[in-house]
Structures are given as structure tokens and as C-alpha cells.
Scaffold this motif. Sequence first.
Motif, short mmCIF file in Angstrom:
data_model
loop_
_atom_site.label_atom_id
_atom_site.label_comp_id
_atom_site.label_asym_id
_atom_site.label_seq_id
_atom_site.Cartn_x
_atom_site.Cartn_y
_atom_site.Cartn_z
N UNK A 46 0.84 -1.20 0.00
CA UNK A 46 0.00 0.00 0.00
C UNK A 46 0.87 1.25 0.00
N UNK A 47 1.88 1.28 0.85
CA UNK A 47 2.78 2.44 0.89
C UNK A 47 3.49 2.63 -0.45
N UNK A 48 3.91 1.54 -1.06
CA UNK A 48 4.58 1.60 -2.36
C UNK A 48 3.63 2.15 -3.43
N UNK A 49 2.39 1.70 -3.43
CA UNK A 49 1.42 2.17 -4.41
C UNK A 49 1.04 3.63 -4.19
N UNK A 50 1.04 4.07 -2.95
CA UNK A 50 0.78 5.48 -2.63
C UNK A 50 1.90 6.34 -3.22
N UNK A 51 3.13 5.88 -3.08
CA UNK A 51 4.27 6.60 -3.68
C UNK A 51 4.12 6.62 -5.20
N UNK A 52 3.69 5.52 -5.78
CA UNK A 52 3.49 5.45 -7.24
C UNK A 52 2.47 6.49 -7.72
N UNK A 53 1.38 6.65 -7.00
CA UNK A 53 0.38 7.65 -7.37
C UNK A 53 0.99 9.05 -7.33
N UNK A 54 1.73 9.35 -6.27
CA UNK A 54 2.33 10.67 -6.13
C UNK A 54 3.39 10.93 -7.19
N UNK A 55 4.25 9.94 -7.45
CA UNK A 55 5.31 10.10 -8.45
C UNK A 55 4.69 10.23 -9.84
N UNK A 56 3.60 9.53 -10.10
CA UNK A 56 2.92 9.66 -11.39
C UNK A 56 2.43 11.09 -11.58
N UNK A 57 1.82 11.64 -10.56
CA UNK A 57 1.31 13.01 -10.64
C UNK A 57 2.45 14.00 -10.87
N UNK A 58 3.53 13.87 -10.13
CA UNK A 58 4.67 14.77 -10.30
C UNK A 58 5.29 14.58 -11.69
N UNK A 59 5.37 13.35 -12.14
CA UNK A 59 5.93 13.06 -13.46
C UNK A 59 5.08 13.66 -14.58
N UNK A 60 3.76 13.65 -14.40
CA UNK A 60 2.89 14.28 -15.39
C UNK A 60 3.19 15.78 -15.51
N UNK A 61 3.52 16.41 -14.40
CA UNK A 61 3.93 17.81 -14.44
C UNK A 61 5.23 17.93 -15.22
N UNK A 62 6.15 16.98 -15.02
CA UNK A 62 7.42 16.99 -15.74
C UNK A 62 7.25 16.80 -17.24
N UNK A 63 6.25 16.03 -17.64
CA UNK A 63 5.98 15.82 -19.07
C UNK A 63 5.15 16.95 -19.67
N UNK A 64 4.26 17.50 -18.89
CA UNK A 64 3.34 18.53 -19.39
C UNK A 64 3.39 19.77 -18.51
N UNK A 65 4.51 20.49 -18.51
CA UNK A 65 4.62 21.66 -17.63
C UNK A 65 3.58 22.74 -17.93
N UNK A 66 3.10 22.80 -19.14
CA UNK A 66 2.07 23.77 -19.49
C UNK A 66 0.73 23.48 -18.81
#
Length: 137
Positions: free
Chosen positions: A79-99
Motif C-alpha cells: 500500500x505504501x509503495x502504491x501510494x508513492x506510485x500515485x504521487x510520483x505519477x502526478x509529479x511526473x505528469x507535471x514533468x511531461x506537461x509543464x504547461x
Amino acid sequence: MALFNDAILATDATLTAWVVGSQRNGNIVPFANGSGAMWIAPGCSSFTNISLAILAFVALVNVTSARWTSATLGLGALTCTLVVLINVTRISLIGYYPGQFELIHGSVGANIAGWLTTLLIMAMALLAVRRNDINLG
């Protein structure tokens, strides 16, 4: 948990840089298109969500009088690992789509990530409790 905040933030930055395909410098991760960089603030780390996952998991298992087994602990760690995955995905989306920063980081993105995290935590905790009930059979 506060002792692990810096390590969790560094892990978030490292994973985000890896997903985006760049190199981190502390908590700074360059955008995928090279147009700039983002600073991952302590408030944006997975720390809070991991804390909530542990709290909810422990509370649900204890309230239901379920037994703590290695499987229960394993589901908690997952569960903790998957929670990190959700957060990293969100931050990574910002990295891919800064606009799209406002959409992803603002209330829409925060609500989606928050609900996904909440549902994941509850589903995994209920799975652990249910699994425990079946094993008690």
C-alpha cells in the motif's frame, strides 16, 4: 516518520527524474522537454500519504481485531509503495506537461490524486482484513 521525510522526498525526486528521463539535482527535476525544471517541495512529497496509509491501515486492522501476520504487513508495505506510485505519477505528469501545471497540481489534480490514494488505502486495508478473516475460517 519525520526522520524519513528527506529520504522520501529524495526518493520521489529520483523516481520522477527516472520516469521523465532526466537527472535530479537535489529536489530539482528538469522537465522532459528541457524547457525548465520543477522543485519538488516537501509538501509535495509522498511523506503525508505514506503516513496516512500507515495510520489508516493500522487503525482498520486494529478496529476489526484482525491479526497482524506477515501477509498483512506485506499488504501494508505494498500500500505504501502504491501510494508513492500515485504521487510520483502526478509529479511526473507535471514533468511531461509543464504547461498543464495548474490542472495537474491544482485542485483538479489534487482531488483526483487524493481520491485515488484514499480509495487505494481503504481497498488494500479491507483486503488485508478480509484476507485475515478468510484465513481464520
